[in-house]
Design an enzyme around this catalytic site. Structure first.
Site, PDB file in Angstrom:
ATOM      1  N   ASN A   1      39.453  -8.007  55.823  1.00 58.44           N
ATOM      2  CA  ASN A   1      38.718  -8.501  56.988  1.00 58.44           C
ATOM      3  C   ASN A   1      38.993  -9.999  57.103  1.00 58.44           C
ATOM      4  O   ASN A   1      38.527 -10.776  56.280  1.00 58.44           O
ATOM      5  CB  ASN A   1      37.213  -8.236  56.766  1.00 58.44           C
ATOM      6  CG  ASN A   1      36.337  -8.930  57.799  1.00 58.44           C
ATOM      7  OD1 ASN A   1      36.796  -9.309  58.861  1.00 58.44           O
ATOM      8  ND2 ASN A   1      35.052  -9.079  57.478  1.00 58.44           N
ATOM      9  N   TRP A   2      39.737 -10.361  58.121  1.00 53.93           N
ATOM     10  CA  TRP A   2      40.097 -11.786  58.275  1.00 53.93           C
ATOM     11  C   TRP A   2      38.976 -12.641  58.836  1.00 53.93           C
ATOM     12  O   TRP A   2      39.094 -13.849  58.896  1.00 53.93           O
ATOM     13  CB  TRP A   2      41.326 -11.913  59.197  1.00 53.93           C
ATOM     14  CG  TRP A   2      42.623 -11.624  58.524  1.00 53.93           C
ATOM     15  CD1 TRP A   2      42.827 -11.358  57.207  1.00 53.93           C
ATOM     16  CD2 TRP A   2      43.927 -11.592  59.143  1.00 53.93           C
ATOM     17  NE1 TRP A   2      44.164 -11.159  56.949  1.00 53.93           N
ATOM     18  CE2 TRP A   2      44.855 -11.299  58.133  1.00 53.93           C
ATOM     19  CE3 TRP A   2      44.373 -11.776  60.440  1.00 53.93           C
ATOM     20  CZ2 TRP A   2      46.219 -11.187  58.386  1.00 53.93           C
ATOM     21  CZ3 TRP A   2      45.724 -11.666  60.697  1.00 53.93           C
ATOM     22  CH2 TRP A   2      46.641 -11.377  59.674  1.00 53.93           C
ATOM     23  N   LYS A   3      37.935 -12.004  59.329  1.00 54.81           N
ATOM     24  CA  LYS A   3      36.842 -12.747  59.986  1.00 54.81           C
ATOM     25  C   LYS A   3      37.436 -13.658  61.070  1.00 54.81           C
ATOM     26  O   LYS A   3      38.428 -13.294  61.698  1.00 54.81           O
ATOM     27  CB  LYS A   3      36.030 -13.532  58.959  1.00 54.81           C
ATOM     28  CG  LYS A   3      35.661 -12.699  57.735  1.00 54.81           C
ATOM     29  CD  LYS A   3      34.654 -13.349  56.863  1.00 54.81           C
ATOM     30  CE  LYS A   3      34.464 -12.532  55.605  1.00 54.81           C
ATOM     31  NZ  LYS A   3      33.272 -12.879  54.875  1.00 54.81           N
TER      32      LYS A   3
ATOM     33  N   HIS B   1      28.693  -5.528  59.882  1.00 54.25           N
ATOM     34  CA  HIS B   1      29.012  -6.468  58.802  1.00 54.25           C
ATOM     35  C   HIS B   1      27.826  -7.414  58.631  1.00 54.25           C
ATOM     36  O   HIS B   1      27.155  -7.771  59.602  1.00 54.25           O
ATOM     37  CB  HIS B   1      30.283  -7.246  59.157  1.00 54.25           C
ATOM     38  CG  HIS B   1      30.770  -8.090  58.019  1.00 54.25           C
ATOM     39  ND1 HIS B   1      30.221  -9.315  57.727  1.00 54.25           N
ATOM     40  CD2 HIS B   1      31.733  -7.867  57.094  1.00 54.25           C
ATOM     41  CE1 HIS B   1      30.836  -9.808  56.661  1.00 54.25           C
ATOM     42  NE2 HIS B   1      31.759  -8.954  56.255  1.00 54.25           N
TER      43      HIS B   1
ATOM     44  N   GLU C   1      27.573 -10.462  58.349  1.00 57.74           N
ATOM     45  CA  GLU C   1      27.595 -11.667  59.194  1.00 57.74           C
ATOM     46  C   GLU C   1      27.149 -11.329  60.622  1.00 57.74           C
ATOM     47  O   GLU C   1      26.525 -12.148  61.292  1.00 57.74           O
ATOM     48  CB  GLU C   1      28.992 -12.309  59.155  1.00 57.74           C
ATOM     49  CG  GLU C   1      29.208 -12.988  57.808  1.00 57.74           C
ATOM     50  CD  GLU C   1      30.636 -13.001  57.302  1.00 57.74           C
ATOM     51  OE1 GLU C   1      31.563 -12.795  58.093  1.00 57.74           O
ATOM     52  OE2 GLU C   1      30.809 -13.204  56.083  1.00 57.74           O
TER      53      GLU C   1
ATOM     54  N   GLU D   1      28.147  -3.748  50.795  1.00 63.83           N
ATOM     55  CA  GLU D   1      28.411  -5.172  50.613  1.00 63.83           C
ATOM     56  C   GLU D   1      27.096  -5.923  50.421  1.00 63.83           C
ATOM     57  O   GLU D   1      26.420  -6.273  51.414  1.00 63.83           O
ATOM     58  CB  GLU D   1      29.125  -5.736  51.840  1.00 63.83           C
ATOM     59  CG  GLU D   1      30.437  -5.069  52.152  1.00 63.83           C
ATOM     60  CD  GLU D   1      31.335  -6.007  52.942  1.00 63.83           C
ATOM     61  OE1 GLU D   1      32.410  -6.344  52.448  1.00 63.83           O
ATOM     62  OE2 GLU D   1      30.937  -6.428  54.038  1.00 63.83           O
TER      63      GLU D   1
ATOM     64  N   GLY E   1      31.460 -13.769  50.054  1.00 67.35           N
ATOM     65  CA  GLY E   1      31.948 -15.139  50.204  1.00 67.35           C
ATOM     66  C   GLY E   1      31.335 -16.137  49.246  1.00 67.35           C
ATOM     67  O   GLY E   1      31.450 -17.345  49.446  1.00 67.35           O
TER      68      GLY E   1
ATOM     69  N   SER F   1      33.167 -10.715  47.345  1.00 70.10           N
ATOM     70  CA  SER F   1      33.895 -11.529  46.359  1.00 70.10           C
ATOM     71  C   SER F   1      34.859 -10.711  45.498  1.00 70.10           C
ATOM     72  O   SER F   1      35.008 -10.975  44.303  1.00 70.10           O
ATOM     73  CB  SER F   1      32.918 -12.336  45.497  1.00 70.10           C
ATOM     74  OG  SER F   1      32.213 -13.254  46.317  1.00 70.10           O
TER      75      SER F   1
ATOM     76  N   GLY G   1      37.292  -9.994  52.032  1.00 72.67           N
ATOM     77  CA  GLY G   1      37.381 -11.096  52.982  1.00 72.67           C
ATOM     78  C   GLY G   1      38.356 -12.157  52.487  1.00 72.67           C
ATOM     79  O   GLY G   1      39.561 -12.080  52.699  1.00 72.67           O
ATOM     80  N   GLY G   2      37.837 -13.143  51.776  1.00 75.22           N
ATOM     81  CA  GLY G   2      38.628 -14.308  51.371  1.00 75.22           C
ATOM     82  C   GLY G   2      39.954 -13.973  50.701  1.00 75.22           C
ATOM     83  O   GLY G   2      40.978 -14.603  50.997  1.00 75.22           O
TER      84      GLY G   2
HETATM   85  C1  PEP Z   1      33.641  -9.423  53.720  1.00 73.24           C
HETATM   86  O1  PEP Z   1      33.784 -10.244  54.598  1.00 73.24           O
HETATM   87  O2  PEP Z   1      33.398  -8.259  54.026  1.00 73.24           O
HETATM   88  C2  PEP Z   1      33.716  -9.853  52.327  1.00 73.24           C
HETATM   89  C3  PEP Z   1      33.450  -8.981  51.414  1.00 73.24           C
HETATM   90  O3  PEP Z   1      34.074 -11.166  52.102  1.00 73.24           O
HETATM   91  P1  PEP Z   1      34.511 -11.776  50.670  1.00 73.24           P
HETATM   92  O4  PEP Z   1      35.521 -10.840  50.069  1.00 73.24           O
HETATM   93  O5  PEP Z   1      35.099 -13.110  50.996  1.00 73.24           O
HETATM   94  O6  PEP Z   1      33.271 -11.858  49.830  1.00 73.24           O
END
Ligand code: PEP
Length: 256
Positions: free
Chosen positions: A9-11, A96, A98, A168, A174, A214, A235-236
């Protein structure tokens, strides 16, 4: 047997030009990844560029980070299921954390979005997860149950069978503070038992459940060591092609 699934997921990261560079670099790194599913959710503005660079036959599944529940109309700034389908999207993230916590998305909205995704042949990836204070208040199970029941309300069992769930925990997203594999497994088991009760016996065992929060190349295999974890939503660590390539390689590697 559920096939493993890894989703990046690039956000709100990468322009369309940066997305093309990423996909070109990733394609050079990738070997065959048959046996698992890999998805990428770029921002809306990069979907077309990524699809064109990958080609329609690519095994890498294209997905979106959100959608609106209506098919068209006066909803300025929104993107609909038919628009995503037309761009070659195969799945869509829904709910999500966010979206829920920064943009006030309600359980009822996630439900309408899941229904819209199903209607247009997009696999909904319903994200669920508790906040830190909810975990500390022993409310994790009830939050998961509420989000699942509300998100899937009114859907036919055949539709629910096509959904994927991403667990999640909000406090792990993050933050560099991943859940432990034991914490993830505990919620995945609970999720499966809620699905069995809510939909039909065996439903929970058929639906893929991803862990997200993470995840990195250093910790992914510890989550995949349990057969309760069908993959990850990342994500990251998916923003760099070599890191995402490593995550794909780890997902392809059988446990144990
Ligand atoms: C996400 O955005 O769904 C996520 C899990 O981010 P990260 O891996 O950066 O924690």
């Amino acid at each position: 047997m559920r096939a493993r699934l890894l989703i990046g997921n690039w956000k709100m990261n990468k322009t369309a030009s940066e997305a093309v560079l990423f996909v070109e670099q990733l394609s050079r790194l990738l070997g065959d990844f048959s046996g698992i599913h890999v998805g990428l959710a770029p921002p809306f503005t990069a979907l077309h560029a990524v699809r064109t660079t990958l080609g329609r036959e690519s095994a890498l599944l294209l997905g979106a980070q959100d959608l609106h529940w209506e098919d068209k109309g006066a909803y300025t700034g929104e993107i609909s299921g038919p628009m995503l389908k037309d761009l070659g999207c195969r799945f869509v993230l829904i709910g999500h954390s966010e979206r829920r916590h920064l943009f006030g998305e309600s359980d009822a909205a996630t439900n309408k979005k899941v229904a819209a995704a199903v209607r247009h042949g997009l696999q909904p990836v319903l994200c669920i997860g508790e906040r830190l204070e909810e975990r500390e208040g022993n409310l994790t199970d009830s939050v998961i149950e509420r989000q699942l029941k509300a998100g899937l309300a009114g859907l036919a069992p055949e539709a629910i069978r096509g959904v994927a769930i991403a667990y999640e925990p909000v406090w792990a997203i993050g933050t560099g503070r991943a859940a432990t594999p034991e914490q993830a497994v505990e919620v995945h088991l609970k999720t499966r038992s809620i699905l069995n009760e809510l939909v039909e016996p065996g439903c929970g065992q058929r639906i893929p459940i991803l862990y997200g929060g993470s995840v990195t190349p250093q910790n992914l295999s510890s989550f995949l060591a349990s057969s309760e974890v069908d993959g990850a939503l990342v994500g990251g660590a998916c923003l760099d092609p070599s890191s995402f390539g490593t995550l794909i390689h780890i997902t392809k590697t059988p446990a144990g």
